[in-house]
Design a protein around this motif. Sequence first.
Motif, PDB file in Angstrom:
ATOM      1  N   PRO A 436      32.409  65.162  94.216  1.00 16.03           N
ATOM      2  CA  PRO A 436      32.002  63.761  94.372  1.00 16.03           C
ATOM      3  C   PRO A 436      32.117  63.016  93.048  1.00 16.03           C
ATOM      4  N   PRO A 437      32.525  61.762  93.076  1.00 17.62           N
ATOM      5  CA  PRO A 437      32.673  61.007  91.826  1.00 17.62           C
ATOM      6  C   PRO A 437      31.338  60.879  91.090  1.00 17.62           C
ATOM      7  N   GLY A 438      31.406  61.047  89.769  1.00 18.14           N
ATOM      8  CA  GLY A 438      30.214  60.911  88.953  1.00 18.14           C
ATOM      9  C   GLY A 438      29.353  62.153  88.863  1.00 18.14           C
ATOM     10  N   GLU A 439      29.696  63.195  89.596  1.00 16.84           N
ATOM     11  CA  GLU A 439      28.917  64.428  89.570  1.00 16.84           C
ATOM     12  C   GLU A 439      29.528  65.412  88.567  1.00 16.84           C
ATOM     13  N   ASP A 440      28.675  66.226  87.963  1.00 19.09           N
ATOM     14  CA  ASP A 440      29.128  67.256  87.026  1.00 19.09           C
ATOM     15  C   ASP A 440      29.571  68.479  87.820  1.00 19.09           C
ATOM     16  N   VAL A 441      30.827  68.492  88.223  1.00 23.48           N
ATOM     17  CA  VAL A 441      31.383  69.564  89.047  1.00 23.48           C
ATOM     18  C   VAL A 441      32.617  70.098  88.335  1.00 23.48           C
ATOM     19  N   PRO A 442      32.483  71.155  87.532  1.00 26.52           N
ATOM     20  CA  PRO A 442      33.598  71.645  86.713  1.00 26.52           C
ATOM     21  C   PRO A 442      34.706  72.276  87.547  1.00 26.52           C
ATOM     22  N   ASP A 443      35.901  72.288  86.977  1.00 27.10           N
ATOM     23  CA  ASP A 443      37.047  72.888  87.652  1.00 27.10           C
ATOM     24  C   ASP A 443      36.878  74.389  87.853  1.00 27.10           C
ATOM     25  N   GLY A 444      36.010  75.017  87.086  1.00 28.65           N
ATOM     26  CA  GLY A 444      35.773  76.448  87.245  1.00 28.65           C
ATOM     27  C   GLY A 444      35.178  76.819  88.585  1.00 28.65           C
ATOM     28  N   TRP A 445      34.684  75.830  89.318  1.00 26.20           N
ATOM     29  CA  TRP A 445      34.132  76.090  90.653  1.00 26.20           C
ATOM     30  C   TRP A 445      35.190  76.005  91.751  1.00 26.20           C
ATOM     31  N   ARG A 446      36.424  75.640  91.381  1.00 26.12           N
ATOM     32  CA  ARG A 446      37.494  75.611  92.376  1.00 26.12           C
ATOM     33  C   ARG A 446      37.752  77.016  92.924  1.00 26.12           C
ATOM     34  N   PRO A 447      38.190  77.163  94.173  1.00 29.05           N
ATOM     35  CA  PRO A 447      38.462  76.122  95.164  1.00 29.05           C
ATOM     36  C   PRO A 447      37.286  75.866  96.097  1.00 29.05           C
ATOM     37  N   TRP A 448      36.050  76.055  95.601  1.00 30.87           N
ATOM     38  CA  TRP A 448      34.868  75.982  96.456  1.00 30.87           C
ATOM     39  C   TRP A 448      33.868  74.942  95.960  1.00 30.87           C
ATOM     40  N   ARG A 449      34.353  73.828  95.420  1.00 34.74           N
ATOM     41  CA  ARG A 449      33.432  72.850  94.846  1.00 34.74           C
ATOM     42  C   ARG A 449      32.534  72.192  95.903  1.00 34.74           C
ATOM     43  N   SER A 450      33.001  72.065  97.129  1.00 35.05           N
ATOM     44  CA  SER A 450      32.141  71.512  98.181  1.00 35.05           C
ATOM     45  C   SER A 450      30.933  72.404  98.416  1.00 35.05           C
ATOM     46  N   TYR A 451      31.134  73.716  98.354  1.00 38.30           N
ATOM     47  CA  TYR A 451      30.023  74.654  98.526  1.00 38.30           C
ATOM     48  C   TYR A 451      29.094  74.615  97.322  1.00 38.30           C
ATOM     49  N   ALA A 452      29.658  74.473  96.132  1.00 40.28           N
ATOM     50  CA  ALA A 452      28.831  74.367  94.932  1.00 40.28           C
ATOM     51  C   ALA A 452      27.926  73.138  95.009  1.00 40.28           C
ATOM     52  N   VAL A 453      28.496  72.003  95.429  1.00 36.34           N
ATOM     53  CA  VAL A 453      27.700  70.781  95.572  1.00 36.34           C
ATOM     54  C   VAL A 453      26.608  70.976  96.610  1.00 36.34           C
ATOM     55  N   GLN A 454      26.919  71.706  97.673  1.00 34.59           N
ATOM     56  CA  GLN A 454      25.909  71.964  98.706  1.00 34.59           C
ATOM     57  C   GLN A 454      24.751  72.778  98.127  1.00 34.59           C
ATOM     58  N   HIS A 455      25.045  73.768  97.283  1.00 36.81           N
ATOM     59  CA  HIS A 455      23.980  74.527  96.617  1.00 36.81           C
ATOM     60  C   HIS A 455      23.098  73.599  95.792  1.00 36.81           C
ATOM     61  N   LEU A 456      23.715  72.690  95.052  1.00 44.94           N
ATOM     62  CA  LEU A 456      22.944  71.780  94.201  1.00 44.94           C
ATOM     63  C   LEU A 456      22.098  70.827  95.047  1.00 44.94           C
ATOM     64  N   LEU A 457      22.637  70.354  96.155  1.00 45.25           N
ATOM     65  CA  LEU A 457      21.889  69.448  97.019  1.00 45.25           C
ATOM     66  C   LEU A 457      20.693  70.138  97.658  1.00 45.25           C
ATOM     67  N   VAL A 458      20.891  71.381  98.119  1.00 47.56           N
ATOM     68  CA  VAL A 458      19.781  72.117  98.723  1.00 47.56           C
ATOM     69  C   VAL A 458      18.691  72.380  97.692  1.00 47.56           C
ATOM     70  N   GLU A 459      19.092  72.750  96.486  1.00 42.45           N
ATOM     71  CA  GLU A 459      18.104  72.991  95.430  1.00 42.45           C
ATOM     72  C   GLU A 459      17.342  71.714  95.109  1.00 42.45           C
ATOM     73  N   LYS A 460      18.042  70.593  95.045  1.00 46.10           N
ATOM     74  CA  LYS A 460      17.387  69.312  94.762  1.00 46.10           C
ATOM     75  C   LYS A 460      16.408  68.941  95.865  1.00 46.10           C
ATOM     76  N   GLU A 461      16.792  69.211  97.106  1.00 46.01           N
ATOM     77  CA  GLU A 461      15.929  68.922  98.240  1.00 46.01           C
ATOM     78  C   GLU A 461      14.649  69.743  98.168  1.00 46.01           C
ATOM     79  N   LEU A 462      14.770  71.015  97.809  1.00 48.75           N
ATOM     80  CA  LEU A 462      13.592  71.875  97.693  1.00 48.75           C
ATOM     81  C   LEU A 462      12.682  71.421  96.556  1.00 48.75           C
ATOM     82  N   GLU A 463      13.265  71.001  95.449  1.00 48.15           N
ATOM     83  CA  GLU A 463      12.464  70.559  94.311  1.00 48.15           C
ATOM     84  C   GLU A 463      11.705  69.281  94.617  1.00 48.15           C
ATOM     85  N   SER A 464      12.253  68.462  95.506  1.00 43.73           N
ATOM     86  CA  SER A 464      11.603  67.187  95.835  1.00 43.73           C
ATOM     87  C   SER A 464      10.445  67.346  96.794  1.00 43.73           C
ATOM     88  N   LYS A 465      10.326  68.508  97.425  1.00 44.01           N
ATOM     89  CA  LYS A 465       9.242  68.710  98.410  1.00 44.01           C
ATOM     90  C   LYS A 465       7.922  69.044  97.707  1.00 44.01           C
TER      91      LYS A 465
END
Length: 465
Positions: A436-465
Amino acid sequence: MDEDSRYEAVRSRDARFDGEFFFAVETTGIYCRPSCPAVTPKRRNVRFFATAAAAQGSGFRACRRCRPDAVPGSADWNVRADVVGRAMRLIGDGVVDREGVAGLAARLGYSARQVQRQLTAELGAGPVALARAQRAHTARVLLQTTELPVTAIAFAAGFASVRQFNDTIRAVYASTPTEVRATAPRGRGTRRVTPGAGIPLRLAYRGPYQSGAVFDLLRREAVSGVEEAGGEPGRRTYRRTLRLPYGTGIVAVEERTGAANAGTAAHPGGWLDARLHLTDPRDLTTAVQRLRRLFDLDADPYAVDERLGGDDRLAPLVAARPGLRSPGAADPAELAVRALVGPAEAGRLVLRYGKALDAPSGSLTHLFPEPAVLAEAEPHGPLGALTAALADGTVRLDPGADRDDAEAALLALPGLDPAVAAAIRVRALGDPDVAPPGEDVPDGWRPWRSYAVQHLLVEKELESK
């Protein structure tokens, strides 16, 4: 994998490779999935195939013990953006059955001869054979889970004639349709199906599966009238309406937790229980494939976790949630509209412009409005531009769409920003490698960057609860 590695997977009955390749035994004339529990054949008697269709085309019949036609699909078809990957996604969606090889080729932008040549060279089977294998699987499901007459099943599965249906079932399963029906499993109530009870299914996946995160997302995003997600965590049911090529559908999918969801050596995979209510049974194949994309059931969690788990930032997240999926969409055009306007506005559009079901089911009352309807009703602004482009084909989001071309077409629309285009690329187009634009998503996470972002989103969701 070379053939020696594949044979080692067969010897160890490694379910991680179910659906990634098939093996056949020349002395028995049977083909199987790698995890088949039967006695391992001698290496000299084994042949390997990329698809079930290729094994069938070489004269092998499906094993009755391991049911190789019921495995998760190959993760390659989700990942690959080339013509073979796009073709396989379209065949899975039933395009060949509805539009023929010419229709498939037109969607891909190639000639029918080019498509035939590329699929045969790489997979050992052309589009007709691949679609035939899929029709055989659909027919087996209908034979074993419904009381539909055999003649009705033949046409519902996509066969052009009853004779073609009978010949295919005998070739694939070494049984008549009546004999296949008689072998239906008896312990799960699969035969207690009345016209109003729907079609029960087990949607298989490989490896661990974090169902809780998927159902959390679906609950947060649910649009009133079209979707609902109820029940206690771990025992939830997700229900939604579906617009399909021949009619409409209502699906219910159950959340599963516990041993079968753990992805251990003893439980290398599992399934989600689902029940489909279709106004036309010819839509079964398409509906199943759309559910598989929505729940990301054909992913290879082993490959994803191995790559992302090697990163210092992601390693603890992967360890905490192995097998986290990147959900897709049951209806790509619908997802695009929802990504643009948000859940609340999407609910308003459903109530105002959605088509009411002939027979509502609880809180499920409507189909999401079609792009053409929205383009005419609300032609102004970003929503009007998007829906008009979807309606006239300027933007294509079907399973065979070129992802780069689709994103470029989206970004050319007035008022549609890169973040929305990226979200559509992840969800509607099933791209596993989007940053996603503006997100810190390094090329080292290729070819699974969508899954990496999903991990970060789930973690953020848990921290907000």
